[in-house]
Every structure is written in C-alpha cells, then in structure tokens.
Design an enzyme around this catalytic site. Sequence first.
Site, short mmCIF file in Angstrom:
data_model
loop_
_atom_site.label_atom_id
_atom_site.label_comp_id
_atom_site.label_asym_id
_atom_site.label_seq_id
_atom_site.Cartn_x
_atom_site.Cartn_y
_atom_site.Cartn_z
N GLY B 148 0.83 -1.19 0.00
CA GLY B 148 0.00 0.00 0.00
C GLY B 148 0.87 1.25 0.00
O GLY B 148 2.06 1.19 0.32
N CYS B 149 0.25 2.37 -0.33
CA CYS B 149 1.00 3.62 -0.41
C CYS B 149 1.49 4.07 0.95
O CYS B 149 2.68 4.33 1.16
CB CYS B 149 0.16 4.70 -1.09
SG CYS B 149 -1.52 4.86 -0.46
#
Lengths: 349, 349, 349, 349
Positions: B148-149
């Site tokens: 994920g970011c």
Amino acid sequence: MIKVGIVGGTGYTGVELLRILSTHPEVELTAITSRKEDGLPVADMYPSLRGRVALAFSAPEKARLTDCDVVFFATPHGVAMAQAPDLLAAGVKVIDLAADFRLKDVTEFSKWYGIAHSCPQILEEAVYGLPELNRAAIKGARVIGNPGCYPTTMQLGFYPLLKAGLIDASHLIADCKSGVSGAGRKAEMGLLFTETSDSFKAYSVSGHRHSPETREQLQKHSTQKIGLLFTPHLVPMIRGMHSTLYARLTQEIDNQALQNLFVDAYKDEPFVDVMPFGSHPETRSTRGSNMLRLAVHRPEVDGQPGDHVVVLVVQDNLVKGASGQAVQCMNLMFGLAETTGLLHVPVMP
Amino acid sequence: MIKVGIVGGTGYTGVELLRILSTHPEVELTAITSRKEDGLPVADMYPSLRGRVALAFSAPEKARLTDCDVVFFATPHGVAMAQAPDLLAAGVKVIDLAADFRLKDVTEFSKWYGIAHSCPQILEEAVYGLPELNRAAIKGARVIGNPGCYPTTMQLGFYPLLKAGLIDASHLIADCKSGVSGAGRKAEMGLLFTETSDSFKAYSVSGHRHSPETREQLQKHSTQKIGLLFTPHLVPMIRGMHSTLYARLTQEIDNQALQNLFVDAYKDEPFVDVMPFGSHPETRSTRGSNMLRLAVHRPEVDGQPGDHVVVLVVQDNLVKGASGQAVQCMNLMFGLAETTGLLHVPVMP
Amino acid sequence: MIKVGIVGGTGYTGVELLRILSTHPEVELTAITSRKEDGLPVADMYPSLRGRVALAFSAPEKARLTDCDVVFFATPHGVAMAQAPDLLAAGVKVIDLAADFRLKDVTEFSKWYGIAHSCPQILEEAVYGLPELNRAAIKGARVIGNPGCYPTTMQLGFYPLLKAGLIDASHLIADCKSGVSGAGRKAEMGLLFTETSDSFKAYSVSGHRHSPETREQLQKHSTQKIGLLFTPHLVPMIRGMHSTLYARLTQEIDNQALQNLFVDAYKDEPFVDVMPFGSHPETRSTRGSNMLRLAVHRPEVDGQPGDHVVVLVVQDNLVKGASGQAVQCMNLMFGLAETTGLLHVPVMP
Amino acid sequence: MIKVGIVGGTGYTGVELLRILSTHPEVELTAITSRKEDGLPVADMYPSLRGRVALAFSAPEKARLTDCDVVFFATPHGVAMAQAPDLLAAGVKVIDLAADFRLKDVTEFSKWYGIAHSCPQILEEAVYGLPELNRAAIKGARVIGNPGCYPTTMQLGFYPLLKAGLIDASHLIADCKSGVSGAGRKAEMGLLFTETSDSFKAYSVSGHRHSPETREQLQKHSTQKIGLLFTPHLVPMIRGMHSTLYARLTQEIDNQALQNLFVDAYKDEPFVDVMPFGSHPETRSTRGSNMLRLAVHRPEVDGQPGDHVVVLVVQDNLVKGASGQAVQCMNLMFGLAETTGLLHVPVMP
C-alpha cells in the site's frame, strides 16, 4: 554530445530546461549561470533534481559559456541581446526564451519592452523558433527567438484558417487562460497562493506584450491586415494554457472540410494533436509534455452551422510554451530527430 | 520484450502503469482489460495517452492474458486472487496492486477486507513487493503483493530505527497525509472538487486497512511487539503523500549517528533519497517519479536533544506508492536493471 | 459605539478585522494606519470591501489613535509593545494580534523573537486572550495578548484531558496543519502559488515560536511538567487549520466518559463545537466563522480501546485563530454579548 | 416573519439558501424536503450549519409546504413545475432556482431540457427574477424563474450597451468561466478533485442551456436580432464566475461616455459594482456575497481606441448567480428592503 549552457537557470523555464535536458541522450549539461547563487548545487534549489543533476550554479564570468555548442537564455528580456554577439563570435548558437529575438520590428520592441534593441543586425538574422511553421529556417539558424507561450497557441490555432483565407483576419479574438507559472518565479504579492488560489481574473486586457509578436507572425499567413483582440487570464493552476480562439468565416465551408484543414496542416507534426471535431481538450492532458492539442468547433445558430469557428488549444506553458519548444529547436539546429528527449508522457491525473 | 497485461486499467493506478510502461524499453503492452469499456481505445478515456498507447480495452475473456509474461492487477480487492491460480498455472507472473497478497494473516485479511481469502496457498508463496527491504525474495517471486502507499512510507521511515533497536516499537505514531488520487477514480460525493478543495480533514482515525499490513511487516524488524497509531488525512492535492513519523528513543544517540543510520540503510538504493538532517521534503519534489525522499529530525527540549525522533517521508502515491513500485518489482523479477523505465525526473513546479 | 483603531491593516489579519468589524453593530471604525499606503482607501487594496468600508489608510502620526476606545495591532512582533504605553496612558485599550503580550517569560520572548521586551510591566498586567480558558481576566483587561492560531487549537484540544489529570502531560504530540494565509501577506518565494499548490510539507520541525506560548499556557492546567512535540505543516488551501493531537492515557477511562469530559468543558461555549465521538471535522466547516470544532477518538489496539486519545481540532486560522478571537475579547472587555458581530455562518462549499 | 420552505435542500444552492436564510431577520425556516434524507438533521449533512439550523429534512408529503408563505425549489429541472400549481392554489409564492420558469418559449424549453412544459399558463405569468432589469414585475410576482448563473453576468454586462444601441447585437461573444460548484453536488467522475484540479477546459461549446434564456432576455433590450456565441469553461475553484464579454461598436463613443453608460445604469443598484474603467475584477472579491462587479475595457488598436468593448463581470455563482438572487427576489416580493439579510462582506482571502 552537444555541450549546453544555460544562462539564468533559477526560474521556471530554467528548471524545466534542466528537467528535459538531464535525460536528453545527446546533451551534456556544461554550465548554468546565476550570479546570486554562484556555487550552489542546482539540486539544492530544486530538490526534484537531487541525484539527477550534479551541476552547480556558477557566476557568469566563470561559466566559460564560449566552450558550449549552444546556450539557452532563460532570463529576463534584455540579457540575451547583451551576450549574444560574443557567443556567436565564438561559434556558439543562441536560443533565447525571452523576447529579445522575437519581434523583427525594433520600434515595437522598444515600445513594449521599454529598452532599445542593442544588436539589430543579429535580430535580423534571428529565426522565430516555432518549428511547425518555420522548420527549415530553424535548421539553419544561429540565433533563435523562442516564441512566447500565448503566441504559440494563437498561431497554431489560427494558422490553418488564415492560410485557407477563410476568415476575417482583421477581427480575430483570442481569449486565453494561463496557469500561474506563466508569470515566472518572482516574489510578488499578486502571485501568492493566498492571492490567486480559488479565484480567477483577467489581466493586461488593455494590451499585452504577446500581441505584437503574434500579429507580426500571423501576418505572414494572410494578405488581409491582421487585427487581434487578445485577452489573457490567470487560472489557479500551476501549469497549463488554454486558448479559446474565435474567428468569423467569410466563406461557407462544411464542418468536415473545416476539420480537414487542421488535420492536413498538422498530420506530420509530432507535437500537434488535432483531436476529433467538437472535442474539449483539457490542459492536464499535456502536463509535463511537449504536446499541444487542439479541437475545432462550429457552434450552431438557429439549428444551422453558425458563422464563427471556435478553436480550443491547450499546452503545458512551460514545455511546448517555453522550454520544450526551445529543445525542439535545438534538436533541429543540430540535425537530431526532432523528438529526441521530448517524448514524456503527460502526467495525468 | 516482456509481454505485459493489465487487468482493470481504468483507474488511476492503471493509467499510471500505462504512462510508465508505454516508455519502458523492455516491455510490450499486450492487453488491458475492462469489461465495461470493451473496445474503447485507452487513449479515448485518457487523452494524455493519445499517440502514445494504441491499445484498446478488451473484455477479460478476449484478452488472452495467459499469453502474457506478467499481469498487473490494478483492480479492487478480490479480483487478483480469483484470477491468479489460472495465470500462474499458465506460467504467467502476477503483480497485484490491491491487497490480496499483502497480508499473510488470512484472519486479518478477512477482518479488514470483508471477504475470505480464496487461495491461501498462493498467498503463502506470495512475496511482499517492497524492494528496499525484500529484494532477494522479489527476484524469485511468481506472485507479488505490491505494498500500500501509506505502508511504503511507514516502513522505509521506521525501518532503520527499528533495526537498530533504538526506539520504543510499541508506541509508534504515524501521522500521514495523502493527495486525493489515493482514494482512486470513483464517482463518490466525498471526492468531488467542491468537497475536498480548500479544506483538510482526517479520516478512518479509528482504524485503516493499511495498519495491519504495516504492523505485520514492521514486526520483521523488531523483537518488541509493534504498536502503531496510524492517522490518515486527506490533502487538497492530486498526487503526493507525506508521512510524519514519531518514535521515542529508548537509548541515547547523537544526531550524526542517527542520520548515519538512515544514510547507511539506503546508500545503495536508487529510489530512496536521504536528505540532509533537518530538511523539510516537499511532496512535489517527487511528482511523477518513483523517488521517495526522507529527512530525520530530533526536536530539542529545553535546549537539549529531545527523546523523540521525527522522520518526514514523501513520495508520489501513484508511483513509488503504487504503479512505479510495481514496475520496480517487475524489473527485479525479470532480471532487468531495477531502474529500467523508471528514471522520470519529477515535474516541479 | 466603540471607537476602534487598527494599526497595520494591510495584512490578512487586518483585512479580516475589517471584514468582521464593518458589520459589528457596536463598532465605529475610526482609524486604520499604514505608513506606506497613507491616503489609499482601504477598498482600493481590498476590493471585497468596496461599498462597505469607506475608511482610507493614514500614516500613524495622523491617525489620532488616542481618540479610540480600543486599538488592534495587526502588525509584526515588536510594534504593539512600542506603542502600547502611550495608548494605555491615554485610556485606550490594546489588543495585540502578534506575540508581544503572549509570553510572560521575557527570556523566552527574547529567545524566540530576537528582541528584548520593551515594557515588562505592561506585559505583567497583559491578559492572554483565550476566552474559553481566561474569560474573567479578559473582561477586566486593558491589554490583551491574542493567542497564536496553533496555540488556540492545542490548548482547547488538550485542556479537558489535562484538567482531568488523565494523560502523560510530559509527552504531548501535536501534528498541526495550516492553510497558507497563516504565513501572512508577504511577497516571499516560498508562499507563491507555484511553490505551494498541489504539494504538502512540514516546516520548522526543529522548533516553532508557538511552542513556548503553548507550553506556558498548558502548564496552568497540569502539575506535571508539560512536554510538547509540535510539528507544523503547510496545506495547499487558503484558510483553515487542523490539529491532530496525541496524548497517552495514564488511567483507564471509558469512551463515553472521555467524550463527556469535552462536552462538559465546553457546553456553554458559543464558539466551541464538540462533535460526536469519532467524528472527522473538516476545516471548511469553519470557513469564515469564529467556530472551532473538535472531535475525540480512541483508536483500538487488538480490538481493545488503546492507550492513546486522539483529538482532532479545526478552525479558520484567520478568525478563531486570529481576528475573530480578538473581537471576541473586545466584546468581553466592553461588556457586550460575547457573540456580538461574530455569528457568521461558515461558507461551505 | 415569512415562513419559508425549501424543496431539495441537499444540493449546493439548497445549502446556500440555508446559509443566507438562517441569518435573515425576517425569515422563519419552516420546512426543507428530501425524500432520501427524511429525518436527517440538516446540520448532520452540512456541519457548517451545526448550532445554526435546527431543522431536519422531511419527506415531501410530510413537509406541509402549503403552510409556507414562499417555497424555494433548489431541485433539478422539472420538479417546480410539477408542484407549483398546488402551492399557488394554496396562496404560496414560488421561486424556482432551476429552469422551469425561465424560458417563455416552451418549444425552446422542450428542446433544451428534453421534457414538455407541464403548466404553460403558470409559465406565462412567471416573472424572470433579475431584479436589476425587472424589479417592478418581481414585486408583484407569484412565481419567479430565478436566472441562471451565466445569464446573470451576460445580461448585466451587455445591457447598458444594448440599451444604448451602440453595438452589433447580432455578434455578441461571451467567454465565460465558472467554478466547479456551478455543476452542482453530483457524484460524477468529471467533477472529482482529481479530474478538475490543476486543469482547465471548455465544455458544451457546441451549445449550452443558458444560451436560449440569455438570448430571450437580451432581445428585450434590442431591436436587432440577438446573436450570441457563448462558451463556458470550468475553472479549478469552488465558487466564482468570470465572464469576458466582447461586443463590436457600431458607433463612435469615447471611453468616458462608455464608462458612464454603465455607471448610470447601475448607480442605484446595491448589488452591482461598476469598477473604475480598465479594472480587472477578481472572482474572490465577491466570495460568499451577493455582489456582482464589472469593469469596462476598450483595447487599443495601433494606438487608437479599437472597435471592441470588453466587459469583465464577476460574481459568486452560488449567491448572485443563484441563492442570493433568489432571496433578493423574495425580499422584493414581500415588500422588504431589497438588501435585507444579504449584506455579507466577501470572504477574502
């Protein structure tokens, strides 16, 4: 490798040249000048270049620009014409991103820029750097006057119509909108986030420096005297330019033929995208790239095709409107493929 | 040439994959699926790709993904795990940009994503795609769970401190801020310009899906049980992520040694830039690039170095936080230089 | 009618005072000074005031401030303390929006503001102008030190927890985010639209002037020595402030009781809105108004209430964070209803 | 007190009515309908109204709108004309913010809005709610068709020129720019922050619904057949509208006389501000207020006054362009001072 110097690299057209040239496969960045920032690594001012540009700014007198093959001027008006004679004498080509070599008419130049032109002979040989309309001359040029951002959109938008002699050239209207970076990197109150964000305004409606340049160039494509009403506006966005061009038809033409004028004019152009008839180009579709996109409209009146053509033109004002176009010229001047180092895909969203 | 397929290319991570892969010198874009947009040229949806990507969307069943060498899933959670078994059986590698192969703990997966995991064996062999901390495993992987970011910034920011055993790992605080593109391309009221512009807010403060993933990964670097308080916020900007990380020192260390921990950890990393101690990285310095930048701070208390370390981490959430990182993994999986096709200079301003 | 003077009305807190005071039913705007703009109608600088404020700027020596009942200083630090003695001697009350009368500790003042305090006796009698925590003193004050924008949010957010003695007061963390107007109206490169838009960054992480003020005030509510880690950030929005406050519980308390602490503390406050437990306030919900909103969170750890309280606080930094709060103090000082002239409904969207 | 009902209060014109009416001294907010949000307190949807509006949405059938004195329709087109007959029969006045009662020509209405008009007799008596040009009729009206946002700027900008018979009325050009809130509160992809921010585009260039309304109204002021080329654009800002109007002079007139036309036309208007000749109004100077500002320009050609007049007009599209104008009409219909409850000072910055 082409040895490149940049004079005045602390502004937005300067850093944009660095962004483009740092990945250009045929270029060696040799010098970048700034008296004020002498010694400062470029990447300290522009962290986006950390690890990508090792060069430091140097004071002009240390920069040995005469060892370069070409020097870009990303400076205020007046600087390039002061330094061009010595560089040319040393065999260095010159590309000015400011206005010193744009206007052939020195009286107009003095009137709009408030200074006399210091080297009219060089101005005479200087070539207007709009490749789509001036490619052959650019190839052989020693000095380039890189077009203004607004004039690029106005010329490429009106050109096919003027060339076909279809419109009233004496009453062109250009309602243009620019992102804030078009004003440059200057500590001015009017350019603050708090003064420009979430707002919109026109400026210089009574007259703007890009008018005489555009008229002078458009005149080459029309026997009628060019009349141009040009209204610039400031948009709360960083990059991007949108010109809405209005021209009144003087002859009947159907919409397909109208569209074909544009398609034919630009079919071999790598950096002009003629979108389908009736499209609405967005500035963001060009962000960070050298592409200019345009679309032709013919609004109806009472259910019939009206007598106005509306051309919508978008570009990134810092690329096709400035630094990218300058590199496009450089590629032509040095016999490279015109698209070399310029094929960035736009950053969207 | 690596034959690449993309499932679900209509979202932002999809179009960003296209932007990156369309200029990747070792990639041949082979298929991009969208049931809804079957037959539509990709460039009709994303005019930024006009003239650069000739591919059209095709319905999944026509896409012949099994002819690809690798397939990226830029889809909602749940899609990749449904299709991965067949692709793997056909010898196709899989890189999922959603969460299907991120969390090893299937109970946690079910809890946070609301569905049971459909292929736990594949999950077991899946490799977490954070190259800086997992490079060797990625090289040999058939299936990648792309991070994920937010987790990318939290892991790279806390890692050197955890590894050195210098901080209280049970009370980490991550105050994170993301541009709106992090929420994806969805027609939701809360993502409208009029609802997000000129405003700022936190969201999901009581719990966010990126917490369990981050804890699971951070645990690998600490013997102490990881405790993480993660607070995401929405910033009125398109791209960009800024994480402000707080950790309490459990041992004394001087600032130079503290900085050296980070410099040493990332000195060979092409996409992690450790800025000088006390810097303030801006998200825009990474716009459009795969670079993550970080800076270490040690705020003083009563004139003495305090007991908190603050790490500031920035990245482009769509590149290093998503599609760029996925391509970085692909490069490793196919034995290419890790930076191939990923050296975009950030677009700034 | 209260005769009001404003010193230094060309900045954002000055024009915001004008916006508020021009519709205040008990105020007569008498004088506004600016040496540089002497003679210029205020509405020529701020067209938003055309037809609403007839006053012109006047040079300080012409302004006859001693005829006013109260003078607001919307000036840089150092101006109010130079002029306050004469005004007070003439029976004029003083409200300083800068820092001259905020910090009681003159050593701290000198350290953070770089100048010695010129009137320590007046500083001694000056009252800290945060009505919610200091109402009685404000009513009787001759001199007000109006709180900083960040300190207002930090104090109102931490106060109920400190007063209840529930948290570790030595390790408070405040991760705060401000719109760009917080930096004032200054022609600085770092505040340009092109430098701040579409980006996010922290600043002054190593130490910010609002820390000592906040610590000094918070100390009044705790027997434990206050320790505060304060990290300011810049958000690409014009107005608005969001503070994310972290405090570690030292005693068990259930969530309802936690919420009640805040509800009880502010139940009679017209300008503090305690939102339902677990809400996510948006800065835009306060735009243009004197309202501060806050919400309490208690993130879970392993399915149990964790040991951190997170308080989210939003306000318009120019109103409750500056000019609105100053007018709130004025209302108290002159025996008016506290909300007089301050009931603007927020502009949303 | 005037009892006011609002149908469809969940959109932006609805919440703006609430913002304005909640502080209107002669209004009692009685009912606000939304089938979907029946029972939900308005302030739960719009936290900006917390503590200021106690009303909840109610389903239309429960709302007892017939007990109101006036009902505003802040709904999509088609709703007001369905409900108006019953309300009028019950003695309730109707103000429609959509298009049902704007266009007298029902054929044009059907063509542009895709539905037949259901109550042509009511349409016949309906009054076009632009107070500056239609004040007397509004005072006596039972039904108001509130003007569109764009048409308000075009009419007030062209009116003095048309009335004086100075321009070629058959070739008017209006290049207009609107903030995103003009599109309403709709979960559409094209209105996302990520799709509209940092970009600019035109839309509906081939024809927009506000054209026939504007032509119909402008025709009242000219004997020549009105021809109007209207080009709307989308600006990345929340509120604000800027219209750049081009008209070609058919008679000579000096600039002072030109300016006087506008000054005289609007000298008694509380909500039209004619700025000095050659000004550049900014949309933000009207943010949150009912003020419309305009400025007249006469660009020179070859050093002489040219044959085009350019009028720049700005307003807040949600106030003077919608809800504020509707309240202005209500004030007139109920014999109140026209400015009652409408004297908000614009929020700037």
